[in-house]
Design a protein around this motif. Structure first.
Motif, mmCIF file in Angstrom:
data_model
loop_
_atom_site.group_PDB
_atom_site.id
_atom_site.type_symbol
_atom_site.label_atom_id
_atom_site.label_comp_id
_atom_site.label_asym_id
_atom_site.label_seq_id
_atom_site.Cartn_x
_atom_site.Cartn_y
_atom_site.Cartn_z
ATOM 1 N N ILE A 1 -23.292 23.756 -25.404
ATOM 2 C CA ILE A 1 -22.274 23.305 -26.351
ATOM 3 C C ILE A 1 -21.328 24.478 -26.559
ATOM 4 N N GLU A 2 -20.042 24.233 -26.398
ATOM 5 C CA GLU A 2 -19.042 25.275 -26.595
ATOM 6 C C GLU A 2 -18.312 24.998 -27.903
ATOM 7 N N VAL A 3 -18.280 25.973 -28.780
ATOM 8 C CA VAL A 3 -17.708 25.822 -30.119
ATOM 9 C C VAL A 3 -16.432 26.646 -30.205
ATOM 10 N N MET A 4 -15.347 25.995 -30.613
ATOM 11 C CA MET A 4 -14.041 26.653 -30.634
ATOM 12 C C MET A 4 -13.249 26.266 -31.875
ATOM 13 N N ASN A 5 -12.176 26.980 -32.100
ATOM 14 C CA ASN A 5 -11.182 26.588 -33.084
ATOM 15 C C ASN A 5 -10.637 25.218 -32.675
ATOM 16 N N LYS A 6 -10.476 24.334 -33.631
ATOM 17 C CA LYS A 6 -10.015 22.982 -33.330
ATOM 18 C C LYS A 6 -8.651 22.973 -32.647
ATOM 19 N N LYS A 7 -7.854 24.008 -32.871
ATOM 20 C CA LYS A 7 -6.522 24.075 -32.284
ATOM 21 C C LYS A 7 -6.544 24.674 -30.877
ATOM 22 N N ALA A 8 -7.708 25.149 -30.453
ATOM 23 C CA ALA A 8 -7.819 25.779 -29.135
ATOM 24 C C ALA A 8 -8.369 24.790 -28.118
ATOM 25 N N SER A 9 -7.686 24.666 -26.993
ATOM 26 C CA SER A 9 -8.166 23.841 -25.886
ATOM 27 C C SER A 9 -7.430 24.277 -24.630
ATOM 28 N N LYS A 10 -7.975 23.949 -23.488
ATOM 29 C CA LYS A 10 -7.289 24.272 -22.236
ATOM 30 C C LYS A 10 -5.947 23.548 -22.168
ATOM 31 N N GLY A 11 -5.910 22.335 -22.691
ATOM 32 C CA GLY A 11 -4.673 21.564 -22.656
ATOM 33 C C GLY A 11 -3.577 22.181 -23.510
ATOM 34 N N ASN A 12 -3.912 22.599 -24.728
ATOM 35 C CA ASN A 12 -2.921 23.245 -25.591
ATOM 36 C C ASN A 12 -2.453 24.564 -24.987
ATOM 37 N N ALA A 13 -3.382 25.297 -24.375
ATOM 38 C CA ALA A 13 -3.011 26.563 -23.730
ATOM 39 C C ALA A 13 -2.057 26.314 -22.561
ATOM 40 N N LEU A 14 -2.308 25.249 -21.796
ATOM 41 C CA LEU A 14 -1.418 24.906 -20.688
ATOM 42 C C LEU A 14 -0.009 24.597 -21.203
ATOM 43 N N LYS A 15 0.087 23.810 -22.260
ATOM 44 C CA LYS A 15 1.392 23.480 -22.833
ATOM 45 C C LYS A 15 2.113 24.750 -23.303
ATOM 46 N N TRP A 16 1.384 25.644 -23.960
ATOM 47 C CA TRP A 16 1.983 26.887 -24.443
ATOM 48 C C TRP A 16 2.509 27.714 -23.279
ATOM 49 N N LEU A 17 1.723 27.811 -22.212
ATOM 50 C CA LEU A 17 2.130 28.622 -21.068
ATOM 51 C C LEU A 17 3.324 27.999 -20.349
ATOM 52 N N ASN B 1 -14.960 19.905 -20.962
ATOM 53 C CA ASN B 1 -13.979 20.851 -21.508
ATOM 54 C C ASN B 1 -12.690 20.916 -20.703
ATOM 55 N N ASP B 2 -12.587 20.093 -19.644
ATOM 56 C CA ASP B 2 -11.358 20.020 -18.846
ATOM 57 C C ASP B 2 -10.520 18.786 -19.180
ATOM 58 N N VAL B 3 -10.969 17.970 -20.123
ATOM 59 C CA VAL B 3 -10.261 16.728 -20.433
ATOM 60 C C VAL B 3 -8.830 16.998 -20.881
ATOM 61 N N THR B 4 -8.649 17.879 -21.853
ATOM 62 C CA THR B 4 -7.287 18.145 -22.358
ATOM 63 C C THR B 4 -6.414 18.804 -21.295
ATOM 64 N N LEU B 5 -7.033 19.593 -20.423
ATOM 65 C CA LEU B 5 -6.282 20.238 -19.339
ATOM 66 C C LEU B 5 -5.640 19.184 -18.453
ATOM 67 N N LEU B 6 -6.434 18.196 -18.032
ATOM 68 C CA LEU B 6 -5.904 17.142 -17.177
ATOM 69 C C LEU B 6 -4.900 16.276 -17.938
ATOM 70 N N GLN B 7 -5.182 16.005 -19.194
ATOM 71 C CA GLN B 7 -4.294 15.150 -19.982
ATOM 72 C C GLN B 7 -2.879 15.725 -20.079
ATOM 73 N N ASN B 8 -2.752 17.045 -20.064
ATOM 74 C CA ASN B 8 -1.437 17.677 -20.245
ATOM 75 C C ASN B 8 -0.787 18.111 -18.943
ATOM 76 N N ALA B 9 -1.341 17.707 -17.820
ATOM 77 C CA ALA B 9 -0.764 18.034 -16.510
ATOM 78 C C ALA B 9 -0.083 16.813 -15.919
ATOM 79 N N GLY B 10 0.920 17.061 -15.085
ATOM 80 C CA GLY B 10 1.618 15.950 -14.437
ATOM 81 C C GLY B 10 0.729 15.199 -13.470
#
Length: 276
Positions: free
Chosen positions: A191-207, A226-235
């Motif tokens: 189980i990976e525990v993070m800040n609710k505002k932190a995700s791979k997807g949000n980081a991708l959008k920021w970058l 943990n890759d769900v948000t990453l894919l959601q924010n990619a073309g």
């Protein structure tokens, strides 16, 4: 036009023995040749990423700690951080310390685990590759855990290994009591525990915003929850052949497994500049 490839590492870009296949290395070379950014996006901290990837000229940035931080590779500068407060981590630790789990703290580019837990790591049913990676990458906490947490100048995220589904459920239920936290998973027993505002997807959008890259010009690869948000924010959203069902359901397409160089296979087949 393809401008960026973003890929998870474990279970995606790396083989099960944590190596880069020849085909995937050739993809890095092609990215450098055609000025396509390759961005590793991992639960690992920068210090835990394969040096062969970090040192490659196509890799200028890295998304680390499941999106809790973004680094500029050239100068090892942290550009973005969204971590956990020390008091919050102490409160969570006090609620979980009676469970038979690990409580791994990702802090200042290192991962820390209690000595008593590391001595029993073999009991947590980890895959061979993950077990050896954890053994080689963890720093030991010798003193009181709460005292150690207080001493951390920043905390990126937490990792918890558990032994059974009942413990998993109880740990997640307790974590949900904290509105600032979210959980995900990249392995069968973690189980990976993070800040609710932190995700791979949000980081991708920021970058992408920082680099003036349209997300539609990005292809993302992953295999786990943990890759769900990453894919959601990619073309273009690509799940590995070995990916979890949740990821396959949101993907545009499914490539071959990480053992079959699925990232390179997809890119060489679908992007003209990379197939030359």
């Amino acid at each position: 036009m393809l401008k960026m490839i973003v890929s998870d590492l474990d279970g995606t870009f790396l083989t099960e023995d944590k190596k880069i296949s020849q085909e995937n290395y050739e993809l890095l070379e092609k990215c450098h040749q055609y000025n396509i950014l390759f961005i590793p996006a991992s639960g690992r901290l920068l210090s835990g990423m394969n040096q062969e990837i970090v040192d490659h000229p196509s890799v200028l940035y890295a998304i680390c700690g499941n999106g809790s931080s973004i680094y500029s590779i050239k100068d090892r500068k942290e550009l973005f951080f969204c971590g956990l407060s020390n008091n919050l981590v102490i409160d969570l630790y006090n609620k979980l310390k009676h469970f038979d789990i690990t409580f791994d703290i990702f802090s200042n580019n290192e991962v820390y685990t209690q000595k008593s837990v590391m001595e029993r790591l073999h009991e947590f049913n980890l895959d061979k590759g993950i077990y050896h990676y954890v053994i080689s990458s963890r720093k030991i906490v010798e003193n009181d855990m709460i005292q150690f947490i207080r001493s951390c100048s920043q905390i990126d995220r937490l990792n918890i290994f558990y032994k059974d589904d009942d413990t998993k459920r109880k740990v997640i239920d307790i974590t949900k009591q904290f509105s600032e936290l979210t959980t995900s998973s990249s392995l069968k027993t973690n189980i990976e525990v993070m800040n609710k505002k932190a995700s791979k997807g949000n980081a991708l959008k920021w970058l992408c915003d920082r680099l003036d890259v349209n997300c539609e010009e990005v292809v993302a690869f992953g295999d786990a929850n943990n890759d769900v948000t990453l894919l959601q924010n990619a073309g273009i959203k690509v799940a590995m052949g070995n990916a979890c069902i949740e990821l396959k359901l949101i993907a545009d397409t499914i490539t071959t497994s990480n053992e079959e160089s699925g990232v390179a296979n997809y890119c060489f087949k679908h992007f003209e500049e990379l197939s030359k």
